[in-house]
Every structure is written in structure tokens, then in C-alpha cells.
Motif scaffolding. Structure first.
Motif, short mmCIF file in Angstrom:
data_model
loop_
_atom_site.label_atom_id
_atom_site.label_comp_id
_atom_site.label_asym_id
_atom_site.label_seq_id
_atom_site.Cartn_x
_atom_site.Cartn_y
_atom_site.Cartn_z
N SER A 44 19.75 23.68 29.41
CA SER A 44 20.23 22.53 28.64
C SER A 44 21.68 22.18 28.98
O SER A 44 22.25 21.26 28.39
N TRP A 51 17.53 23.14 22.83
CA TRP A 51 16.29 23.94 22.97
C TRP A 51 16.45 25.37 22.44
O TRP A 51 15.54 25.90 21.84
N HIS A 274 12.41 23.64 31.18
CA HIS A 274 12.48 24.39 29.93
C HIS A 274 11.12 24.88 29.45
O HIS A 274 11.05 25.60 28.46
N TYR A 355 10.03 27.05 26.21
CA TYR A 355 10.22 26.34 24.95
C TYR A 355 8.87 25.91 24.38
O TYR A 355 8.04 25.34 25.08
#
Length: 379
Positions: A44, A51, A274, A355
Motif C-alpha cells: 500500500s 489494507w 495485495h 487481503y
């Protein structure tokens, strides 16, 4: 040792459960999840709230869920197996009719504060119902053909619903977890050999169906197969993801470029950095050392589950533990093979690292079942 056992037995039952809690397994799960927080913070660009913070919140919720599930006797979860399976199928049907659509797939139920993916729940529910079935079935009937029909149907129904979403990756995990439970329950290896031959024939049928009115897979799934076989054929199109992933993996070398120094992810060359491809970011920043360390933590989790299952004289609890461990194994194995170009890209995230709310909560809940089997086993 006898004195230690007698001392534990004199401890009140509630505190005894805390002593019996599988703390090494809990610490390993925390270590893997912590690696996920670090990588989400990195991808990020140093924005913790994007996240990493939501993932940390979900981990805390999931860890509390694991503890609650763990302290409930395994007999209760055995009795809940049928309800869990039926509930999972109902949710999959609900997704089919009213589910939220994302990236061309209809896999989620929008709850407002989060999006629930019922197929994640189904991975655990399927293992529960198969463990119950083989706990109920006499061992001398396990390999008889007529007694193979119920578990095959129980497996095929959610797989068909998941494939229709479409979600090939989750269907593979369902089949893998179910197959291990059946194998360890005592189903003859000849059936698995026949299943392997059938899969080869099915792959041929899938490839032959392309372009016909009976086409089995979606067009983008065929493109993924082509990309897997020859990613260089379309490096800026269908082969872009895996090409960039290999570049990131290779550029990390032995010890990596350093934390938050990965160029492929920071310059946004790496797609889905992610979720599905977070392992490549870790390998780029920490190199071979980081990748093998994470793999080692995963293997230790599997070993912990295997050892507690071997020691468990409750057939349901042992099969349930094996099934959860097998599903977890296929989870990270498919993801790692996928991002290394050794398997088609099927959209399987890296467990406890990528994530995602549903996957985190369901996995920790599943390990709560493993903990329950461990805590309440006969000693």
C-alpha cells in the motif's frame, strides 16, 4: 510425567482447557498473519489504513472466534456438521441468485460492513460432513461402491455451484480437501487411480469443448490455460500477470531488495499485489530466504495438525483435523505454484497473508475446530 499429568487433572476443567490449547499452532498462525500485515503495509506504499489495518482487525476477530470454537466440545461441532453443510449449500444457491458481482464473477453476499464469500465456508462444511459420514460408516464398508455415492454427491454438489460462479480455484480446494478425507478414511487407492484417469479425460473434454455450444469453461479461463502453457505468447495481455510475477520473483534473488523496496509492486507493474500475487511481493523484497521462511511456517502448521490428528482416537475429530490441514495445504500450494507459473492462474489467495475478510475469518474458525479436536481428545 505421571506427576505432571496428575497435576493437570487436578486443575479445574475451564483452566485445563487453556492448558490443553494448542499454543504452538496459535503462535504459528499469528506469525503467518503478521507477515501478511507487513506485506499489506508494504504494497500500500506505507498506508496502514488501506489494507493492513482492516486485515489486522479481521485477524483479531478471527482469533477470538478460534478461541470460542476451540473451547466448545468437538461433539457439538460433530452434531452441527449436517446443518453447516446444508447452510453452506443454501448460501451458495443464494449467491447464484442474488450475489454481488466483482471482476466478472458472482461469488459474494454484500453484508454492508463486509462481503461474505460462502464458498469459503463451504470448504470447512464439506470437510465436516465427510468426517461425520466416515465416522458413522463401518470401516469394512468404506470402499464398497454403493457407499462411495453419498460422499461423491456431497462433494460434487458444492463444486458444481462454485464452478458456476465461476471459481475454478475454490472448486480445486473443495476436491482436494474431500479427497484427502476419503483417502485417510480408508477408501481404496484404486478409486483414486480411476479418478485420476477420469480427470485426464475431463481435461481433454474441456479443451475439445472450446468454441462449441457446449463449452464447459468461460473464455477467460481458457485464456488462463493458454497463458500457463505459453505466457510469452501474449506478454501484454493474458500473459501479463504471470510475466510480471516471474520478474518480481526472479529480481528478489537470494535475500531480496529490502522491505518496501520492491520495484514491481511499488511501481504497480504487479497486478493484484495485495491478494493473489502477494507472495511475489514478499519474494521480491525478502528473496529466497523470505519465501522459504514463509513456506516453512506453513509446513509447521500442517505438521502440528498432523501430529494432533494422529494422537486423536476420535475418528471424527481426526478426519476433521486432516481435512482442515489438507484444505490449508492446497490453499497455499496452489497459490505458490500459480504465481511461479507452475499452475494456471485460478484466483486462489495466499492463506492468512492475502487481503480478504471471509478467508481470514473462515480459516481461523476452521483452526478453531482443530483446536477443539485437540483440547477435547481423550488423554
Amino acid at each position: 510425567m505421571t506427576y505432571l499429568i496428575n497435576s493437570i487433572q487436578r486443575v479445574p476443567q475451564g483452566f485445563r482447557k487453556v492448558l490443553y490449547f494448542h499454543w504452538p499452532l496459535a503462535l504459528l498462525l499469528t506469525a503467518v498473519s503478521s507477515a501478511g500485515f507487513l506485506m499489506l503495509y508494504s504494497v500500500s506504499g506505507g498506508d496502514f489504513s488501506r489494507w493492513a489495518e482492516p486485515q489486522l482487525t479481521r485477524f483479531v476477530m478471527g482469533f477470538i472466534l478460534m478461541i470460542i470454537v476451540a473451547f466448545i466440545p468437538i461433539k457439538f461441532w460433530r452434531n452441527m456438521s449436517v446443518a453447516a453443510y446444508i447452510g453452506g449449500v443454501v448460501l451458495l444457491v443464494f449467491v447464484e441468485m442474488f450475489g454481488a458481482v466483482g471482476m466478472g464473477a458472482q461469488r459474494w453476499i454484500d453484508l454492508g460492513f463486509m462481503r461474505l464469500q460462502p464458498s469459503e465456508l463451504m470448504k470447512v462444511a464439506l470437510v465436516m460432513i465427510l468426517a461425520l459420514y466416515y465416522d458413522w460408516l463401518d470401516e469394512d464398508q468404506v470402499s464398497k461402491p454403493q457407499w462411495l455415492i453419498p460422499p461423491l454427491f456431497l462433494t460434487a454438489l458444492p463444486m458444481a455451484l462454485v464452478l458456476n460462479q465461476p471459481d475454478l480455484g475454490t472448486a480445486i480446494l473443495l476436491a482436494g480437501g474431500a479427497g484427502v478425507v476419503m483417502l485417510l478414511a480408508g477408501v481404496s487407492l484404486w478409486y483414486f487411480a480411476a479418478a485420476g484417469s477420469s480427470i485426464i479425460a475431463m481435461v481433454g473434454a474441456i479443451l475439445q469443448s472450446r468454441g462449441t455450444e457446449y463449452q464447459i469453461l468461460k473464455d477467460y479461463q481458457y485464456r488462463r490455460i493458454e497463458t500457463f502453457l505459453d505466457p510469452a505468447s501474449d506478454p501484454l495481455g493474458a500473459g501479463y500477470h504471470i510475466t510480471q510475477s516471474k520478474i518480481a520473483l526472479g529480481s528478489g534473488g537470494f535475500s531480496g531488495k529490502g522491505y518496501m523496496q520492491g520495484t514491481q509492486s511499488r511501481l504497480n507493474f504487479l497486478p493484484e499485489k495485495h491478494t493473489d500475487f502477494i507472495f511475489t511481493t514478499l519474494a521480491e523484497e525478502f528473496g529466497f530466504v523470505g519465501g522459504i521462511t514463509l513456506l516453512g511456517l506453513y509446513i509447521l502448521i500442517i505438521v502440528c495438525c498432523f501430529l494432533t490428528a494422529v494422537q486423536n482416537r476420535n475418528r471424527y475429530a481426526a478426519l476433521l483435523t486432516y481435512g482442515v490441514a489438507a484444505t490449508f495445504f492446497f490453499y497455499f500450494a496452489v497459490n505458490m505454484l500459480m504465481v511461479m507459473g507452475m499452475a494456471p492462474v485460478v484466483g486462489v489467495p495466499l492463506p492468512l497473508v492475502s487481503y480478504g475478510g471471509s478467508a481470514m475469518l473462515v480459516l481461523l474458525g476452521a483452526f478453531g475446530l482443530v483446536q477443539s479436536a485437540h483440547i477435547h481428545r481423550a488423554r
